[in-house]
Design an enzyme around this catalytic site. Structure first.
Site, PDB file in Angstrom:
ATOM      1  N   ASP A 100      56.845  93.001  85.438  1.00  0.00           N
ATOM      2  CA  ASP A 100      56.498  91.618  85.783  1.00  0.00           C
ATOM      3  C   ASP A 100      57.762  90.852  86.150  1.00  0.00           C
ATOM      4  OD1 ASP A 100      57.338  91.800  83.042  1.00  0.00           O
ATOM      5  OD2 ASP A 100      56.564  89.782  82.696  1.00  0.00           O
ATOM      6  N   GLU A 167      56.906  91.052  79.856  1.00  0.00           N
ATOM      7  CA  GLU A 167      58.206  90.746  79.267  1.00  0.00           C
ATOM      8  C   GLU A 167      58.636  89.321  79.551  1.00  0.00           C
ATOM      9  OE1 GLU A 167      62.548  90.392  78.770  1.00  0.00           O
ATOM     10  OE2 GLU A 167      61.372  90.117  80.598  1.00  0.00           O
TER      11      GLU A 167
END
Length: 503
Positions: A100, A167
């Site tokens: 991400d 994350e």
């Protein structure tokens, strides 16, 4: 030609194909903090899973459940677990990364479309969101696997993979999954792991590779102030009502001063000042204040003293203001009084002021063995201080508005034993590829899962950065230099050979 030499040659001759693959990854707008992009994050996970399968990696997409975000119940992106090799005679290395990325809009100040990888031939810069954080390093591992598979060379170690898609938004669900997976023992994906390698941070400068043995923790907050039942016209209600934005700005101004000193009592005071011996740690590093200003893109360093700047990044807590939700921020002029606003800020905090650190001058560092006796800062210690201080400051305003402090997410700090063979293997790999010894650093950022791996698996965890200090992660025009991508891929592969050779 040796296996290592063949693999490195393959990396060189296939560089353009590797850059193309990185471009495919960058094109997927996997922004985990934006509910509108959740399907893109999931699509990125599926794309990465497909790449791993093509390279012969056995994988599993792990359902981490759902969570509440921006008024919606959303599916969490899958964690990708991977397995390559199961030879009991070889060491097993667990690799972590995240697929991400941070939000990015052209209007933020990007010179190009953030999600189109731009390859600057003259400078060698690969510009695009996620190029350095963290899609580039993940692609580096894929490059290593592809080279060995295509050449018919056996991997020197067994590999396990854990890639997540949250994350940048608190790693929700991952810690619990890892802890449960470890309990499964031989039936789980993490059985037999000997060490962990994470490539999700950066060199101190643009010259010298680094090995990182510590991270700060993070506690992320929002100060929510509300009052009116709806947004108001400033011409009709200005100076007649208590305005939430006015209260919020006053409160945010009370958090940190212009020199970076945290104004919340008790946070800075947890960390004692550095003694002369610790100061030597920073003086010998290949770093100047010019490096921080080059990376920042302006002459804005808080101090001209190298040690002071490094300590601000590595061994002291910091507090940063990030933005205001609910306020007008578009082009043009809108004369509105917002009914509700949220001021976002975070506190980065440390494990302990110093930890045993190796260096070319080993005698200098020989006296700094083991953890400091100073207890680590933790969210449990930080959150009550923040809440009590803001409630006290809000009470002083005598405002009729309502104020709530919301703790959004966080991660604990971490330090590692740098005398472990895992670090020695990474040091040898860097020296083999770059012909210079690395700086040993503690990083100012936070990777929440690092401590989870260390505590759950009971093994050494290493941070082996690919990118440079001026990459602009989380910022506009994020980039990864071509040389760092290609040479960094060689470092990752060479590290595996050095792990295999370690005693």
């Amino acid at each position: 030609m040796t296996a290592q030499a063949s693999f490195r040659n393959y990396i060189d001759t296939h560089a353009e194909a590797f850059i193309k693959r990185l471009g495919e990854a960058v094109a997927i707008q996997s922004i985990s903090s934006d509910a509108r992009r959740r399907q893109d994050v999931i699509a990125m996970g599926n794309w990465l899973n497909g790449q791993l399968i093509q390279l012969g990696v056995e994988t599993k997409l792990v359902d981490l459940g759902t969570h509440e975000m921006q008024g919606q119940t959303l599916q969490l992106p899958p964690a990708i677990m991977g397995r390559l090799g199961n030879d009991p005679a070889k060491k097993t290395v667990l690799v972590y990364g995240h697929y991400d990325v941070q939000p990015a809009l052209k209007s933020d100040g990007w010179n190009t479309d953030p999600f189109t990888l731009v390859v600057e031939k003259d400078s060698g810069r690969l510009i695009g969101r996620g190029s350095t954080d963290d899609k580039g390093p993940i692609m580096g591992w894929l490059n290593v696997i592809e080279a060995h598979k295509s050449l018919g060379i056996a991997m020197p170690v067994n590999m396990r993979f854990c890639f997540e898609g949250m994350e940048e938004n608190g790693s929700e669900g991952l810690d619990e999954f890892i802890q449960e997976e470890v309990k499964r023992g031989k039936d789980g994906w993490l059985d037999g792991v000997d060490c962990v390698c994470i490539s999700d941070n950066y060199w101190l400068n643009t010259r010298t590779p680094a090995l990182t043995y510590g991270l700060r923790g993070i506690a992320y907050f929002s100060i929510n102030v509300s009052g009116p039942g709806q947004d108001l016209h400033s011409g009709l209600f200005g100076r007649t009502v208590h305005e939430p934005m006015t209260d919020l700005i006053k409160l945010m101004s009370k958090l940190v001063d212009h020199n970076g000193n945290i104004l919340i009592p008790g946070i800075d005071e947890m960390v004692p000042p550095a003694d002369e011996e610790e100061l030597k740690l920073y003086q010998v590093m290949d770093y100047t204040t010019d490096d921080i200003e080059e990376a920042a893109g302006g002459k804005v360093a808080l101090s001209s003293d190298k040690a002071t700047v490094l300590m601000g990044r590595m061994r002291q807590p910091s507090l940063s203001l990030h933005g205001i939700q609910g306020a007008f921020s578009d082009v043009g002029c809108k004369t509105v009084i917002p009914a509700k606003v949220g001021g976002k800020f975070s506190v980065r905090y440390i494990h302990s002021p110093h930890h045993s650190t190796p260096h070319a001058d080993t005698e200098l560092f020989s006296s700094l063995r083991g953890d400091s006796l100073v207890p680590p800062q933790t969210p449990e210690k930080i959150i009550p201080l923040v809440n009590a201080y803001l409630e006290s400051e809000f009470a002083k305003l005598n405002s009729k508005n309502k104020m709530q402090v919301e703790y959004l997410h966080g991660g604990k700090p971490w330090v590692a034993d740098v005398r472990h063979w895992n670090f020695e293997a990474a040091k040898k790999a860097i020296e083999a590829v770059y012909n210079k010894s690395p700086d040993y650093t503690r990083e100012g950022g936070s990777i929440p899962v690092t401590l989870t791996f260390a505590e759950s698996l009971g093994v050494n965890v290493l941070l082996l950065p690919m990118g440079r200090a001026d990459d602009g992660a989380h910022s506009t025009n994020e980039k990864l230099d071509r040389s760092n991508f290609i040479e960094g891929s060689k470092v990752l592969g060479t590290y595996l050979y050095e792990v295999a050779a370690a005693a």
